[in-house]
Design an enzyme around this catalytic site. Structure first.
Site, short mmCIF file in Angstrom:
data_model
loop_
_atom_site.label_atom_id
_atom_site.label_comp_id
_atom_site.label_asym_id
_atom_site.label_seq_id
_atom_site.Cartn_x
_atom_site.Cartn_y
_atom_site.Cartn_z
N TYR A 148 0.84 -1.21 0.00
CA TYR A 148 0.00 0.00 0.00
C TYR A 148 0.87 1.25 0.00
O TYR A 148 0.66 2.16 -0.82
CB TYR A 148 -0.93 0.01 1.20
CG TYR A 148 -1.72 1.31 1.30
CD1 TYR A 148 -2.79 1.54 0.45
CD2 TYR A 148 -1.36 2.30 2.21
CE1 TYR A 148 -3.49 2.73 0.51
CE2 TYR A 148 -2.06 3.49 2.28
CZ TYR A 148 -3.13 3.70 1.43
OH TYR A 148 -3.81 4.89 1.48
N LYS A 152 1.21 4.16 -3.07
CA LYS A 152 0.92 5.58 -2.92
C LYS A 152 2.15 6.43 -3.24
O LYS A 152 2.03 7.57 -3.72
CB LYS A 152 0.39 5.87 -1.52
CG LYS A 152 -0.99 5.28 -1.29
CD LYS A 152 -2.00 5.73 -2.34
CE LYS A 152 -3.39 5.20 -2.11
NZ LYS A 152 -4.36 5.66 -3.12
#
Length: 256
Positions: A148, A152
Site C-alpha cells: 500500500y 501511494k
C-alpha cells in the site's frame, strides 16, 4: 457550458465527499464504483444534474479501458478526472495473499495510470484538471502495509512528474495526500485497531481542502497540520527511521 467530472471510488469516503462538492458546483458527473445501489441513490439525489453511473471493479485488468469506452459510447467528454479508488491491507507481506496485493497494485496504480492516459486528450482539449489520490503514506516505507505505501509513493511521484510535463498545457495535476481519514478504508484494510487509525480526519474536511486545492491547480495537497508536519519530517529523516516509525504506528510486531 456545463462541465463533466469523472470520479472513481465515488460511492463512499473521499470519493463520495468530492462528488458532493462537485454536484454543489453544478458539475455533471460520471460516477464509477462497484456499488450500483449507492451510486443510483446519489443520482436520484441530484435530479438537476446529468449523472452517469458506471458499475465497475477497477482492480480487474481491462476495467479502465471499459470505463473509457462506456464514456465515449455515451458521447461524454471529461473536464475533470478524480482518480480516487483504492484500498490497503495491513499485515506482513508474506502473510497476505499475493492475489489481493496484486489487485491493490492494479487498482491503486495501474487503473489510475490507464484512466489518466485514456482521458488526457479530452482534458488537454478543455484545459481540464486531474486529481490523483495518494496519501501521506507516500512519503516513507510502510512495514506491514508495504505494498500500500509503495503504491501511494508511485501515485505521488507519477502525479508530480505529469504535472511538470503538462505545465503550460492548461491541464493541472493535483496529488491529494490525506492522512488517516474517517472512511471505510480502515475496515477494508483491517486497520481499525492499529495506532495509525487512533486519530482520523473528518472526510468532509479532507474533501473541502482537496477541492480548494484542485480548483487552484495546486500540485500537492497534504490535508491536516499534523499530517503536513509528519510528511515534512519523513522527507528530512533517514528512510530507515521512517520505516521504523511506521512499524510502531501499525502496532505490528517483528516477524521471524
Amino acid at each position: 457550458m456545463k462541465k463533466t467530472a469523472l470520479v472513481t471510488g465515488a460511492s463512499s469516503g473521499i470519493g463520495y465527499a468530492l462528488a458532493e462538492r462537485l454536484a454543489a458546483d453544478n458539475y455533471d458527473l460520471i460516477l464509477v464504483a462497484r456499488s450500483k445501489e449507492k451510486m443510483d441513490a446519489m443520482k436520484a439525489a441530484w435530479p438537476d444534474l446529468s449523472v452517469k453511473v458506471i458499475t465497475k471493479d477497477l482492480s480487474k485488468q481491462g476495467a479502465a479501458k471499459e470505463v473509457y469506452d462506456e464514456v465515449k459510447w455515451a458521447g461524454l467528454v471529461v473536464d475533470l478526472l478524480i482518480n480516487n479508488a483504492g484500498f490497503g491491507l495491513v499485515g506482513a507481506f508474506q502473510s497476505l495473499p499475493i492475489e489481493q496485493q496484486s489487485n491493490m497494485i492494479q487498482l491503486n496504480c495501474t487503473a489510475l495510470t490507464e484512466l489518466t492516459s485514456y482521458f488526457l486528450p479530452d482534458l488537454r482539449s478543455r484545459s481540464g484538471k486531474i486529481m490523483n489520490v495518494a496519501s501521506t503514506a507516500a512519503y516513507q516505507p510502510g512495514p506491514f502495509m508495504a505494498v500500500y505505501f509503495a503504491s501511494k509513493a508511485y501515485v505521488l511521484s507519477f502525479s508530480e512528474a505529469l504535472s511538470e510535463e503538462l505545465n503550460g498545457s492548461g491541464v493541472t495535476v493535483t496529488a491529494l495526500c490525506p492522512g488517516p481519514t474517517h472512511t471505510q478504508f480502515g475496515a477494508v484494510a483491517h486497520a481499525e485497531n492499529i495506532k495509525m487509525f487512533s486519530r482520523t480526519m473528518n472526510v468532509s474536511d479532507v474533501a473541502s481542502a482537496a477541492y480548494r486545492a484542485l480548483m487552484k491547480g495546486k500540485r500537492v495537497i497534504i490535508t491536516g497540520r499534523l499530517n503536513y508536519v509528519g510528511a515534512l519530517a519523513a522527507k528530512l529523516l533517514p528512510r530507515a527511521w521512517g520505516a521504523k516509525t511506521v512499524r510502531m504506528v501499525t502496532g505490528s510486531k517483528k516477524t521471524k
